[in-house]
Scaffold this motif. Structure first.
Motif, PDB file in Angstrom:
ATOM      1  N   THR A 173       0.867  -1.181   0.000  1.00  0.00           N
ATOM      2  CA  THR A 173       0.000   0.000   0.000  1.00  0.00           C
ATOM      3  C   THR A 173       0.897   1.222   0.000  1.00  0.00           C
ATOM      4  OG1 THR A 173      -1.766  -1.151   1.173  1.00  0.00           O
ATOM      5  CG2 THR A 173      -1.770   1.247   1.305  1.00  0.00           C
ATOM      6  N   ARG A 174       0.576   2.202  -0.839  1.00  0.00           N
ATOM      7  CA  ARG A 174       1.367   3.428  -0.932  1.00  0.00           C
ATOM      8  C   ARG A 174       0.595   4.564  -0.270  1.00  0.00           C
ATOM      9  NH1 ARG A 174       2.126   0.469  -5.215  1.00  0.00           N
ATOM     10  NH2 ARG A 174       4.228  -0.066  -5.878  1.00  0.00           N
ATOM     11  N   ILE A 175       1.304   5.268   0.610  1.00  0.00           N
ATOM     12  CA  ILE A 175       0.683   6.348   1.389  1.00  0.00           C
ATOM     13  C   ILE A 175       1.529   7.605   1.263  1.00  0.00           C
ATOM     14  CG2 ILE A 175      -0.048   7.058   3.698  1.00  0.00           C
ATOM     15  CD1 ILE A 175      -0.266   4.027   4.326  1.00  0.00           C
ATOM     16  N   ARG A 176       0.863   8.740   0.967  1.00  0.00           N
ATOM     17  CA  ARG A 176       1.520  10.043   0.878  1.00  0.00           C
ATOM     18  C   ARG A 176       1.474  10.682   2.262  1.00  0.00           C
ATOM     19  NH1 ARG A 176       4.642  11.885  -3.052  1.00  0.00           N
ATOM     20  NH2 ARG A 176       3.182  10.983  -4.536  1.00  0.00           N
ATOM     21  N   THR A 177       2.648  10.961   2.840  1.00  0.00           N
ATOM     22  CA  THR A 177       2.719  11.532   4.180  1.00  0.00           C
ATOM     23  C   THR A 177       2.495  13.039   4.138  1.00  0.00           C
ATOM     24  OG1 THR A 177       5.098  11.978   4.122  1.00  0.00           O
ATOM     25  CG2 THR A 177       4.405   9.757   4.834  1.00  0.00           C
ATOM     26  N   LEU A 178       2.407  13.658   5.313  1.00  0.00           N
ATOM     27  CA  LEU A 178       2.253  15.113   5.381  1.00  0.00           C
ATOM     28  C   LEU A 178       3.489  15.834   4.860  1.00  0.00           C
ATOM     29  CD1 LEU A 178       0.487  15.525   8.849  1.00  0.00           C
ATOM     30  CD2 LEU A 178      -0.535  15.556   6.581  1.00  0.00           C
ATOM     31  N   ASP A 179       4.652  15.171   4.909  1.00  0.00           N
ATOM     32  CA  ASP A 179       5.885  15.737   4.360  1.00  0.00           C
ATOM     33  C   ASP A 179       5.957  15.577   2.852  1.00  0.00           C
ATOM     34  OD1 ASP A 179       6.799  16.451   6.894  1.00  0.00           O
ATOM     35  OD2 ASP A 179       7.784  14.517   7.189  1.00  0.00           O
ATOM     36  N   ARG A 180       4.900  15.003   2.256  1.00  0.00           N
ATOM     37  CA  ARG A 180       4.768  14.776   0.821  1.00  0.00           C
ATOM     38  C   ARG A 180       5.687  13.665   0.319  1.00  0.00           C
ATOM     39  NH1 ARG A 180       0.427  15.378  -0.459  1.00  0.00           N
ATOM     40  NH2 ARG A 180       0.944  15.530  -2.636  1.00  0.00           N
ATOM     41  N   THR A 181       6.186  12.827   1.223  1.00  0.00           N
ATOM     42  CA  THR A 181       6.943  11.657   0.798  1.00  0.00           C
ATOM     43  C   THR A 181       5.970  10.512   0.556  1.00  0.00           C
ATOM     44  OG1 THR A 181       7.314  10.899   3.071  1.00  0.00           O
ATOM     45  CG2 THR A 181       8.990  12.344   2.100  1.00  0.00           C
ATOM     46  N   LEU A 182       6.410   9.536  -0.239  1.00  0.00           N
ATOM     47  CA  LEU A 182       5.585   8.384  -0.534  1.00  0.00           C
ATOM     48  C   LEU A 182       6.143   7.192   0.229  1.00  0.00           C
ATOM     49  CD1 LEU A 182       3.136   7.536  -2.239  1.00  0.00           C
ATOM     50  CD2 LEU A 182       4.729   6.846  -4.017  1.00  0.00           C
ATOM     51  N   VAL A 183       5.329   6.632   1.119  1.00  0.00           N
ATOM     52  CA  VAL A 183       5.736   5.479   1.915  1.00  0.00           C
ATOM     53  C   VAL A 183       5.057   4.244   1.341  1.00  0.00           C
ATOM     54  CG1 VAL A 183       5.661   4.432   4.209  1.00  0.00           C
ATOM     55  CG2 VAL A 183       6.026   6.884   3.989  1.00  0.00           C
ATOM     56  N   THR A 184       5.837   3.202   1.140  1.00  0.00           N
ATOM     57  CA  THR A 184       5.301   1.934   0.664  1.00  0.00           C
ATOM     58  C   THR A 184       5.351   0.952   1.820  1.00  0.00           C
ATOM     59  OG1 THR A 184       6.089   2.387  -1.566  1.00  0.00           O
ATOM     60  CG2 THR A 184       5.557   0.097  -1.039  1.00  0.00           C
ATOM     61  N   VAL A 185       4.184   0.458   2.223  1.00  0.00           N
ATOM     62  CA  VAL A 185       4.085  -0.462   3.353  1.00  0.00           C
ATOM     63  C   VAL A 185       3.654  -1.826   2.815  1.00  0.00           C
ATOM     64  CG1 VAL A 185       2.987  -0.890   5.591  1.00  0.00           C
ATOM     65  CG2 VAL A 185       3.363   1.461   4.828  1.00  0.00           C
ATOM     66  N   PRO A 186       4.432  -2.877   3.096  1.00  0.00           N
ATOM     67  CA  PRO A 186       3.999  -4.209   2.667  1.00  0.00           C
ATOM     68  C   PRO A 186       2.642  -4.544   3.287  1.00  0.00           C
ATOM     69  CG  PRO A 186       6.267  -4.259   3.465  1.00  0.00           C
ATOM     70  CD  PRO A 186       5.715  -2.895   3.784  1.00  0.00           C
ATOM     71  N   ASN A 187       1.752  -5.127   2.489  1.00  0.00           N
ATOM     72  CA  ASN A 187       0.395  -5.399   2.959  1.00  0.00           C
ATOM     73  C   ASN A 187       0.338  -6.366   4.130  1.00  0.00           C
ATOM     74  OD1 ASN A 187      -1.032  -3.639   1.355  1.00  0.00           O
ATOM     75  ND2 ASN A 187      -1.168  -5.086  -0.334  1.00  0.00           N
ATOM     76  N   GLY A 188       1.306  -7.278   4.221  1.00  0.00           N
ATOM     77  CA  GLY A 188       1.339  -8.175   5.372  1.00  0.00           C
ATOM     78  C   GLY A 188       1.481  -7.400   6.671  1.00  0.00           C
ATOM     79  N   GLU A 189       2.284  -6.339   6.633  1.00  0.00           N
ATOM     80  CA  GLU A 189       2.475  -5.467   7.796  1.00  0.00           C
ATOM     81  C   GLU A 189       1.295  -4.510   7.965  1.00  0.00           C
ATOM     82  OE1 GLU A 189       5.414  -1.753   8.827  1.00  0.00           O
ATOM     83  OE2 GLU A 189       6.312  -3.493   7.842  1.00  0.00           O
ATOM     84  N   PHE A 190       0.827  -3.946   6.844  1.00  0.00           N
ATOM     85  CA  PHE A 190      -0.259  -2.959   6.872  1.00  0.00           C
ATOM     86  C   PHE A 190      -1.544  -3.566   7.429  1.00  0.00           C
ATOM     87  CE2 PHE A 190      -3.453  -0.166   4.767  1.00  0.00           C
ATOM     88  CZ  PHE A 190      -3.008   1.043   5.254  1.00  0.00           C
TER      89      PHE A 190
END
Length: 191
Positions: free
Chosen positions: A69-86
């Motif tokens: 899952t890809r999430i845009r943070t407030l700092d405008r960075t893109l974080v990719t979190v493995p779905n097993g963890e998410f």
């Protein structure tokens, strides 16, 4: 059949068993992420475009894939979190709330007379009751503490909106009206 051609069948079966274990161990994280992705897609605790808290971070979901899952943070960075963890994180979906809380403490000067204090609280209650964007309940204005340098009044109410920008405008309006009420009562805010 393989034995009749001179192959050692026991060695082949043992090799396949060891190879199968190696492949299974190598694929474990991939399968965990695929199952996590299916869980997130079916359960839908968040959807693309939702603003959420995941673990101890916050951001806007941009994409939910099979592996991550890809999430845009407030700092405008893109974080990719493995779905097993998410899938096992505590998820708080701000986009699903039905209203947004205003909770603040107003510190009035200690020189404020009891009648002035009562007047401020009564007028704020009236103002909130008549405000078209403030929910009927719960709604509180209470003297909550004798602070180090102020008489502390807690203002607690909900704005009837899901939109953050709209909420900020209503909150600003409420705060400006509170300033007018405090000023009209003859007292003031503590430093």
């Amino acid at each position: 059949a393989l034995g009749s051609f001179g192959f050692d069948v026991t060695a082949i079966i043992a090799g396949l068993g060891v190879g199968g274990i190696a492949v299974a161990l190598a694929a474990q994280k991939t399968l965990e992420n695929i199952f996590g992705g299916v869980t997130v897609l079916l359960d839908q605790p968040v959807r693309p475009g939702d603003f959420c808290r995941y673990g101890d971070r916050i951001g806007t979901v941009e994409e939910i894939g099979i592996r991550s899952t890809r999430i845009r943070t407030l700092d405008r960075t893109l974080v990719t979190v493995p779905n097993g963890e998410f899938a096992i994180l505590h998820l708080e979906n701000f986009a699903k709330r039905d209203r947004i809380l205003i909770r603040t403490t107003l510190g009035l000067r200690y020189e404020t007379k009891p009648d002035q204090l009562r007047h401020v609280m009564i007028e704020i209650r009236k103002m909130l009751g008549l405000h078209p964007r403030i929910a009927d309940a719960p709604r509180r204005i209470q003297l909550v503490a004798f602070g180090a340098s102020s008489l502390d009044i807690e203002l607690y109410c909900y704005v009837e909106t899901q939109n953050w920008e709209d909420y900020l405008q209503v909150r600003e309006d409420v705060f400006l009206r509170v300033i007018d009420i405090v000023d009209a009562s003859g007292t003031g805010f503590a430093f």
